[in-house]
Design a protein around this motif. Structure first.
Motif, PDB file in Angstrom:
ATOM      1  N   VAL A   1      38.743  34.230  20.207  1.00  0.00           N
ATOM      2  CA  VAL A   1      38.529  33.351  21.511  1.00  0.00           C
ATOM      3  C   VAL A   1      37.239  33.075  21.965  1.00  0.00           C
ATOM      4  N   PRO A   2      36.553  32.242  21.547  1.00  0.00           N
ATOM      5  CA  PRO A   2      35.339  31.773  21.835  1.00  0.00           C
ATOM      6  C   PRO A   2      35.013  31.535  23.274  1.00  0.00           C
ATOM      7  N   PRO A   3      33.725  31.854  23.701  1.00  0.00           N
ATOM      8  CA  PRO A   3      33.221  31.698  24.934  1.00  0.00           C
ATOM      9  C   PRO A   3      32.996  30.163  25.141  1.00  0.00           C
ATOM     10  N   PRO A   4      32.953  29.626  26.449  1.00  0.00           N
ATOM     11  CA  PRO A   4      32.943  28.300  26.847  1.00  0.00           C
ATOM     12  C   PRO A   4      31.705  27.851  26.578  1.00  0.00           C
ATOM     13  N   TRP A   5      30.940  28.042  25.181  1.00  0.00           N
ATOM     14  CA  TRP A   5      29.584  27.522  24.887  1.00  0.00           C
ATOM     15  C   TRP A   5      29.802  26.488  23.892  1.00  0.00           C
ATOM     16  N   THR A   6      28.853  25.975  23.532  1.00  0.00           N
ATOM     17  CA  THR A   6      28.780  24.695  22.451  1.00  0.00           C
ATOM     18  C   THR A   6      28.716  25.302  21.188  1.00  0.00           C
ATOM     19  N   ALA A   7      29.650  25.070  20.461  1.00  0.00           N
ATOM     20  CA  ALA A   7      29.848  25.237  18.778  1.00  0.00           C
ATOM     21  C   ALA A   7      28.853  24.251  18.142  1.00  0.00           C
ATOM     22  N   HIS A   8      28.009  24.902  17.088  1.00  0.00           N
ATOM     23  CA  HIS A   8      27.113  24.373  16.199  1.00  0.00           C
ATOM     24  C   HIS A   8      27.357  24.620  14.965  1.00  0.00           C
ATOM     25  N   LYS A   9      27.515  23.762  13.980  1.00  0.00           N
ATOM     26  CA  LYS A   9      27.391  24.203  12.517  1.00  0.00           C
ATOM     27  C   LYS A   9      25.908  24.233  12.286  1.00  0.00           C
ATOM     28  N   VAL A  10      25.581  25.382  11.599  1.00  0.00           N
ATOM     29  CA  VAL A  10      24.212  25.833  11.221  1.00  0.00           C
ATOM     30  C   VAL A  10      24.075  25.835   9.521  1.00  0.00           C
ATOM     31  N   GLU A  11      23.280  25.201   9.048  1.00  0.00           N
ATOM     32  CA  GLU A  11      23.457  25.195   7.490  1.00  0.00           C
ATOM     33  C   GLU A  11      23.074  26.805   7.127  1.00  0.00           C
ATOM     34  N   GLY A  12      23.886  27.054   6.252  1.00  0.00           N
ATOM     35  CA  GLY A  12      23.563  28.531   5.505  1.00  0.00           C
ATOM     36  C   GLY A  12      24.622  29.317   6.165  1.00  0.00           C
ATOM     37  N   ASN A  13      25.597  28.959   7.566  1.00  0.00           N
ATOM     38  CA  ASN A  13      26.310  29.979   7.985  1.00  0.00           C
ATOM     39  C   ASN A  13      27.790  29.347   7.645  1.00  0.00           C
ATOM     40  N   ASP A  14      28.660  30.363   7.353  1.00  0.00           N
ATOM     41  CA  ASP A  14      30.092  29.825   6.961  1.00  0.00           C
ATOM     42  C   ASP A  14      30.938  29.421   8.011  1.00  0.00           C
ATOM     43  N   PHE A  15      30.497  29.726   9.412  1.00  0.00           N
ATOM     44  CA  PHE A  15      31.209  29.641  10.576  1.00  0.00           C
ATOM     45  C   PHE A  15      30.377  29.129  11.595  1.00  0.00           C
ATOM     46  N   ALA A  16      31.192  28.298  12.620  1.00  0.00           N
ATOM     47  CA  ALA A  16      30.371  28.019  13.570  1.00  0.00           C
ATOM     48  C   ALA A  16      29.404  28.779  14.452  1.00  0.00           C
ATOM     49  N   VAL A  17      28.143  28.478  14.970  1.00  0.00           N
ATOM     50  CA  VAL A  17      27.469  29.447  15.856  1.00  0.00           C
ATOM     51  C   VAL A  17      27.524  28.860  17.274  1.00  0.00           C
ATOM     52  N   TYR A  18      27.910  29.707  18.254  1.00  0.00           N
ATOM     53  CA  TYR A  18      28.169  29.242  19.689  1.00  0.00           C
ATOM     54  C   TYR A  18      26.926  29.526  20.518  1.00  0.00           C
ATOM     55  N   LEU A  19      26.404  28.564  21.190  1.00  0.00           N
ATOM     56  CA  LEU A  19      25.070  28.912  21.827  1.00  0.00           C
ATOM     57  C   LEU A  19      25.399  28.409  23.539  1.00  0.00           C
ATOM     58  N   SER A  20      24.677  29.121  24.249  1.00  0.00           N
ATOM     59  CA  SER A  20      24.917  29.087  25.574  1.00  0.00           C
ATOM     60  C   SER A  20      23.886  28.228  26.168  1.00  0.00           C
ATOM     61  N   ASN A  21      23.780  27.744  27.569  1.00  0.00           N
ATOM     62  CA  ASN A  21      23.214  26.612  27.955  1.00  0.00           C
ATOM     63  C   ASN A  21      22.110  27.024  28.634  1.00  0.00           C
ATOM     64  N   ASP A  22      21.597  28.575  28.235  1.00  0.00           N
ATOM     65  CA  ASP A  22      20.412  28.985  29.249  1.00  0.00           C
ATOM     66  C   ASP A  22      19.213  28.969  28.008  1.00  0.00           C
ATOM     67  N   GLU A  23      18.043  29.010  28.577  1.00  0.00           N
ATOM     68  CA  GLU A  23      16.859  28.514  27.761  1.00  0.00           C
ATOM     69  C   GLU A  23      16.054  29.989  28.024  1.00  0.00           C
ATOM     70  N   PRO A  24      15.912  30.700  26.637  1.00  0.00           N
ATOM     71  CA  PRO A  24      16.438  30.526  25.467  1.00  0.00           C
ATOM     72  C   PRO A  24      17.798  30.707  25.373  1.00  0.00           C
ATOM     73  N   PRO A  25      18.802  30.068  24.470  1.00  0.00           N
ATOM     74  CA  PRO A  25      19.948  30.187  24.655  1.00  0.00           C
ATOM     75  C   PRO A  25      20.643  31.615  24.057  1.00  0.00           C
ATOM     76  N   SER A  26      21.441  31.921  24.473  1.00  0.00           N
ATOM     77  CA  SER A  26      22.098  33.254  23.776  1.00  0.00           C
ATOM     78  C   SER A  26      23.041  32.661  22.728  1.00  0.00           C
ATOM     79  N   ALA A  27      23.239  33.576  21.660  1.00  0.00           N
ATOM     80  CA  ALA A  27      24.108  32.878  20.664  1.00  0.00           C
ATOM     81  C   ALA A  27      24.887  34.094  20.238  1.00  0.00           C
ATOM     82  N   LEU A  28      26.025  33.616  19.626  1.00  0.00           N
ATOM     83  CA  LEU A  28      27.151  34.244  18.958  1.00  0.00           C
ATOM     84  C   LEU A  28      27.521  33.722  17.395  1.00  0.00           C
ATOM     85  N   GLU A  29      27.633  34.361  16.777  1.00  0.00           N
ATOM     86  CA  GLU A  29      27.966  33.968  15.115  1.00  0.00           C
ATOM     87  C   GLU A  29      28.799  35.034  14.515  1.00  0.00           C
ATOM     88  N   PHE A  30      29.516  34.586  13.703  1.00  0.00           N
ATOM     89  CA  PHE A  30      30.492  35.559  12.710  1.00  0.00           C
ATOM     90  C   PHE A  30      29.663  35.329  11.440  1.00  0.00           C
TER      91      PHE A  30
END
Length: 190
Positions: free
Chosen positions: A55-84
């Motif tokens: 269950v992902p957090p309510p953050w924005t999912a991004h496809k990042v080249e080189g990653n198999d799965f989406a990376v989730y970024l918070s709206n903070d500056e600098p953003p916090s990130a979640l990735e598998f």
């Protein structure tokens, strides 16, 4: 009837009326298309390519080249990130904590182990939870980041889930990272 409680009146429904009400309820259920209610809360994301879900957090999912799965970024500056990731397999019989500490020392200019311990997901899967603080470069300036790494066995692989946040945020994001990691489970994908 001075001060005595009055008997309550009872509503009686005859057998015919009960049958009519029951028939109406059954018809409503059949013709109204009753379906189970949607579960409350955030939706579970299934990563078919990885054979797991969470269950992902309510953050924005991004496809990042080189990653198999989406990376989730918070709206903070600098953003916090979640990735598998599944690119970090701990060698057989290696100590997972020591292996990650050695890897971090090779990647970051400065790295320190904050804590390490066992971790269990809501589905009962057991793994490790490792917290590191690492110095990296961000826009040409040295920056300290706090990373929580969760390691889960998945077949012959070790899936890793990384939660990264600015070190000066302390453990503010730990509950978010822990909640996502606790929701992790291995899926049977056909």
């Amino acid at each position: 009837m001075l001060g005595l409680p009055q008997p309550r009146s009872r509503v009686c429904i005859d057998m015919g009326t009960q049958q009519i009400i029951t028939s109406m309820l059954v018809a409503l259920a059949v013709f109204g298309g009753c379906k189970p209610a949607e579960p409350h809360g955030p939706k579970r994301r299934v990563e078919e390519a990885g054979g797991f879900s969470f269950v992902p957090p309510p953050w924005t999912a991004h496809k990042v080249e080189g990653n198999d799965f989406a990376v989730y970024l918070s709206n903070d500056e600098p953003p916090s990130a979640l990735e598998f990731r599944r690119d970090l397999s701990v060698p057989d019989k290696a100590d997972a904590v020591q292996f990650l500490v050695q890897r971090a020392e090779k990647v970051y200019t400065d790295s320190g182990l904050i804590e390490a311990g066992d971790f269990t997901t809501d589905s009962g899967l057991r793994g490790k939870r490792i917290v590191l603080e690492n110095r990296t470069e961000r826009e040409g300036r040295p920056t300290m980041i706090r990373q929580i790494i969760y390691l889960f066995p998945n077949g012959g692989d070790t899936h890793t889930f990384w939660g990264s946040a600015p070190a000066d945020a302390g453990d503010k994001f730990d509950p978010i990272f822990d909640a996502v990691a606790k929701s992790y489970r291995v899926e049977k994908i056909e």
